[in-house]
Design an enzyme around this catalytic site. Structure first.
Site, mmCIF file in Angstrom:
data_model
loop_
_atom_site.group_PDB
_atom_site.id
_atom_site.type_symbol
_atom_site.label_atom_id
_atom_site.label_comp_id
_atom_site.label_asym_id
_atom_site.label_seq_id
_atom_site.Cartn_x
_atom_site.Cartn_y
_atom_site.Cartn_z
ATOM 1 N N ILE A 1 0.852 -1.190 0.000
ATOM 2 C CA ILE A 1 0.000 0.000 0.000
ATOM 3 C C ILE A 1 0.887 1.240 0.000
ATOM 4 C CG2 ILE A 1 -1.918 1.178 1.134
ATOM 5 C CD1 ILE A 1 -2.638 -1.421 2.502
ATOM 6 N N SER A 2 0.487 2.236 -0.764
ATOM 7 C CA SER A 2 1.333 3.419 -0.947
ATOM 8 C C SER A 2 1.598 4.153 0.355
ATOM 9 C CB SER A 2 0.689 4.365 -1.967
ATOM 10 O OG SER A 2 -0.572 4.837 -1.503
ATOM 11 N N ASP A 3 0.541 4.481 1.102
ATOM 12 C CA ASP A 3 0.767 5.280 2.310
ATOM 13 C C ASP A 3 1.369 4.454 3.439
ATOM 14 O OD1 ASP A 3 -1.609 3.898 2.657
ATOM 15 O OD2 ASP A 3 -2.745 5.588 3.435
ATOM 16 N N CYS A 4 1.082 3.154 3.489
ATOM 17 C CA CYS A 4 1.729 2.303 4.488
ATOM 18 C C CYS A 4 3.225 2.212 4.211
ATOM 19 C CB CYS A 4 1.110 0.911 4.481
ATOM 20 S SG CYS A 4 -0.633 0.892 4.929
ATOM 21 N N GLU B 1 4.640 5.617 5.311
ATOM 22 C CA GLU B 1 4.736 5.764 6.765
ATOM 23 C C GLU B 1 5.776 4.805 7.345
ATOM 24 O OE1 GLU B 1 3.429 8.231 8.165
ATOM 25 O OE2 GLU B 1 1.864 8.838 6.757
#
Length: 767
Positions: free
Chosen positions: A491-494, A497
């Site tokens: 996942i991009s935002d995971c 982060e």
């Protein structure tokens, strides 16, 4: 007494429900992050059992005012296993009193001390990721059809599921789409059926009868949504002829078609994949006496008199968030009358059989590459049902069973099915950043060390096998998932982060937080992030945006919005900017030009999608405060400031305009579904919204202009802290698909810590 087990110990025993064993579990990293609940009748002191009973009673008494659990069963267990030795006095600040650094520091230490006690040994923070009310029914229906309900779910499991359903039944007798939502036919019919399959009588506690009355008063179960019609059809209490077609042959079409399922958002694709198999086979489970009875209970007319063709497009007004456009009704009618009759008979039936084989190949690929966890709870149970329909004695079905436990969570409100197998990685990366923001992180080296190990060991180290284009998969190597490495979907935002967290931790001595991630793995993460940028500069969730917005015209799910393609989001785009900016500072020579171009395009995307009033719409949190934090933080990371960027200026004005008279922010989930900022009932502040708004304004330099709103908000957070250092669970704060809410239980701890940490270091110390 129920006991939460974590990691490797979850592979020992059967989860207390039968059917699961180490033989049928697979893992890449010894089950890191796995969390399951087991029932042990011999466990628990009299005091602990009384605490649990009291917590359950209090929830029941306040269930219509406070819909969200406080995750007390886990907290009771950890209070015994990890007692806190710290004795820092609680701080309360009067409205007329100035907020001082000492008070903030004491609040932060009390908060982190407590939060460290509910960290699992493997480094992540377990917690309730429930909220949707349509997940448990799919599980119970599947287990009932496959004859494994009583073998796999113990009587204690079933009792707690019933407790959960009774606790979250609305006053009118129905159930909503989620725990805080008004009653819908989708929620009510499915949960009514669930109670009946679990053995509850037709008049169970009066509540079952009340639910049936709600169903009949609203037109009967023919008015359930398309997803509900599918579940009722496989159970045998609704006819397949009452469904709009889901032809599996679409998987044989060329990929160049804009409507090819390989171009759809992966969650949409992975749900309609097994649905098309069940539809193509017209699969129906055993017709038992309970099924025969349900056929009489659910409808306003005798079952054999129902007009199933008319029922195809029947949907209760309470459920109709996304009405079918005319073009969709024409499409379904064409497939229903012209296409399906041909493909049910030879010779076209041979093509259907080929399509069904292709669909099962994709189902098995998904199962194997997630260790039978699957991308989410809906396709998890659908895939399991398809494996059983293909071969009831198959190894695939047996491998599915123990992974059910990965989705079950218990709190004082009962046992629920979570919206994922947890939010382990996501919460841990945020927790790390929150603790580091306080500038007292060195005092919590052991907490950070464990979290660091979890994040490092959860990174995806390999791409999925085979031809990724054939399986419609994006690269995975170097990414971080939302939950566990065994789940594995990138996942991009995971990823962003996760990258931020390990880079920040690399700035601490290894003796304190452990060894840093190898630089090659950082490069892999950067490669994944860069690969996910769309041509408009934005970032979607799991994959690139593969088709067009107009494809939403064929969204058949009346309950959800914007599900057909993977749209770019302000949250994902901002996270990518932040991660790449941080990486560039430490590794300025690595793909510098690509990274700078990516950041510039992404920042422009964020500016372009901002509404004229200065807001951004939040797609994964409630709602405008959440998106405002990401929007501002992303632009600031890209080099914009309040003075040189009108978008930041407008965003600050917008957030300040929503500040409550009493201080702080409190945003209702109604903002998400209505797309209009809506305060919580009685204009109450919410500690999570307040934390998001504070973080956004601090990043935008609000302290230099007028720190008063920040002081008021800090007072709200400090005064909200509980005696033991915990923070209260308030209204639900997560969302997906615009209309369904989901619990992020860790946010109640993370964002007060993060906001007060930034406030202490960047506001009070700057004065």
């Amino acid at each position: 007494m129920w006991k939460l087990k974590i990691g490797a110990e979850t592979a020992r025993g059967d989860g207390g429900g039968g059917g699961g064993s180490e033989t049928w579990l697979r893992s890449l990293n010894n089950h890191l992050g796995r969390q399951i609940w087991e029932f042990h009748p011999e466990l628990g002191t009299q005091e602990e059992l009384q605490q649990i009973d009291d917590a359950r009673r209090r929830f029941w008494e306040r269930r219509f005012e406070r819909r969200h659990s406080s995750d007390l069963l886990m907290r009771i267990q950890f209070a015994k296993e990890n007692p806190s030795s710290a004795n820092i006095p609680q701080v309360k600040i009067k409205d007329t009193e100035e907020v001082r650094e000492e008070a903030v520091g004491m609040t932060l230490r009390r908060a982190i001390n407590f939060y460290s006690t509910i960290q699992a040994d493997d480094g992540h923070w377990p917690g309730d990721y429930g909220g949707p009310m349509f997940l448990i029914p799919g599980l119970v229906i599947t287990l009932s059809i496959t004859g494994t309900l009583n073998a796999f779910l113990s009587k204690e499991h079933q009792c707690e599921i019933c407790r959960y359903l009774y606790n979250h039944q609305n006053e009118d007798g129905g159930w909503g789409l989620h725990i805080e939502g008004p009653s819908t036919m989708f929620g009510t019919a499915l949960n009514y059926i669930t109670l009946r399959l679990l053995g509850e009588p037709e008049d169970g506690m009066g509540a079952v009868e009340k639910a049936r009355k709600w169903i009949l008063d609203h037109g009967g179960a023919t008015a359930i949504t398309s997803w509900g019609k599918m579940w009722l059809s496989v159970l045998g209490v609704y006819e397949w002829s009452g469904n709009n077609p889901l032809p599996p042959e679409v998987w044989l079409c060329p990929y160049l078609l804009p409507c090819h399922p390989g171009r759809m958002w992966c969650h949409c694709r992975m749900v309609y994949l097994p649905m098309s198999y069940l539809y193509g086979k017209r699969f129906v489970g055993p017709i038992t006496s309970t099924i025969q009875s349900l056929r009489k209970e659910l409808y306003t007319v005798p079952y054999h008199e129902i007009d199933w063709n008319k029922a195809r497009n029947d949907c209760a007004k309470e459920d109709l968030y996304y009405p079918h456009p005319l073009v969709q009704d024409i499409l379904w009618a064409s497939l229903y009358y012209a296409y399906e009759p041909i493909f049910m008979y030879w010779p076209a039936k041979r093509l259907r059989e080929k399509a069904l084989d292709t669909v099962m190949q994709h189902i098995h690929y998904e199962d194997e590459n997630t260790r039978y966890i699957c991308i989410g709870p809906v396709n998890k149970v659908l895939n399991m049902l398809c494996c059983w329909a293909e071969d009831p004695n198959s190894e695939a079905f047996k491998l599915h069973l123990p992974r059910i436990l990965d989705y079950l969570w218990i709190a004082e409100d009962g046992m629920k099915m979570q919206g994922y197998n947890g939010s382990q990685l996501w919460d841990t990366t945020f927790a790390v950043q929150a603790i580091i923001s306080t500038n007292i992180a060195e005092e919590y080296g052991q907490t950070l060390r464990k979290a660091h190990e979890y994040i490092k060991d959860s990174q995806v180290l390999e791409d999925c096998p085979g031809d990724l284009n054939f399986w419609y998969r994006h690269i995975s190597k170097g990414a971080w998932p939302f939950s566990t490495a065994d789940h594995g979907w990138p996942i991009s935002d995971c990823t962003a982060e996760g990258l931020k967290a390990v880079i920040l931790l690399s700035q601490f001595p290894s003796e304190t937080v452990g060894k840093s991630v190898d630089v090659k793995r950082l490069y892999d993460a950067v490669h994944v992030i860069l690969s996910l940028q769309n041509t408009d500069g934005g970032f979607a969730t799991y994959e690139l945006t593969r088709s067009y917005h107009w494809l939403e015209l064929i969204n058949p799910a009346e309950t959800f919005g914007d599900i057909v393609i993977d749209y770019p989001y302000v949250e994902c785009t901002s996270a990518a900017i932040q991660a790449l900016t941080l990486f560039k500072k430490l590794h300025p020579g690595h793909r510098r030009e690509e990274i700078e171009n990516c950041i510039a395009k992404a920042a422009e995307f964020i500016e372009n999608i901002q509404a004229s009033d200065g807001s951004w719409y939040g797609s994964w949190g409630v709602c405008f405060t959440y998106a405002g934090w990401f929007g501002i933080k992303g632009l600031v990371a890209a080099g914009r400031t309040y003075k040189n960027c009108s978008s930041i200026h407008k965003a600050c004005d917008y957030l300040l305009s929503k500040e409550l008279a009493s201080g702080g922010w409190g945003e209702s989930y109604l903002s998400c579904q209505d797309k209009v900022y809506t305060n919580l009932k009685d204009n109450r502040p919410h500690i999570v919204n307040t934390g998001w708004a504070m973080l956004a304004l601090i990043d935008a330099g609000q302290a230099e202009r007028d720190p008063t709103p920040l002081h008021r908000a800090a007072r709200i957070l400090i005064n909200s802290q509980m005696e033991n250092g915990d923070f209260p669970q308030e209204e639900i704060m997560g969302v997906f698909n615009k209309n369904c809410m989901i619990s992020y239980s860790a946010y109640r701890n993370i964002f007060p810590i993060w906001a007060l940490g930034e406030y202490r270091c960047r506001v009070l110390k700057a004065l």
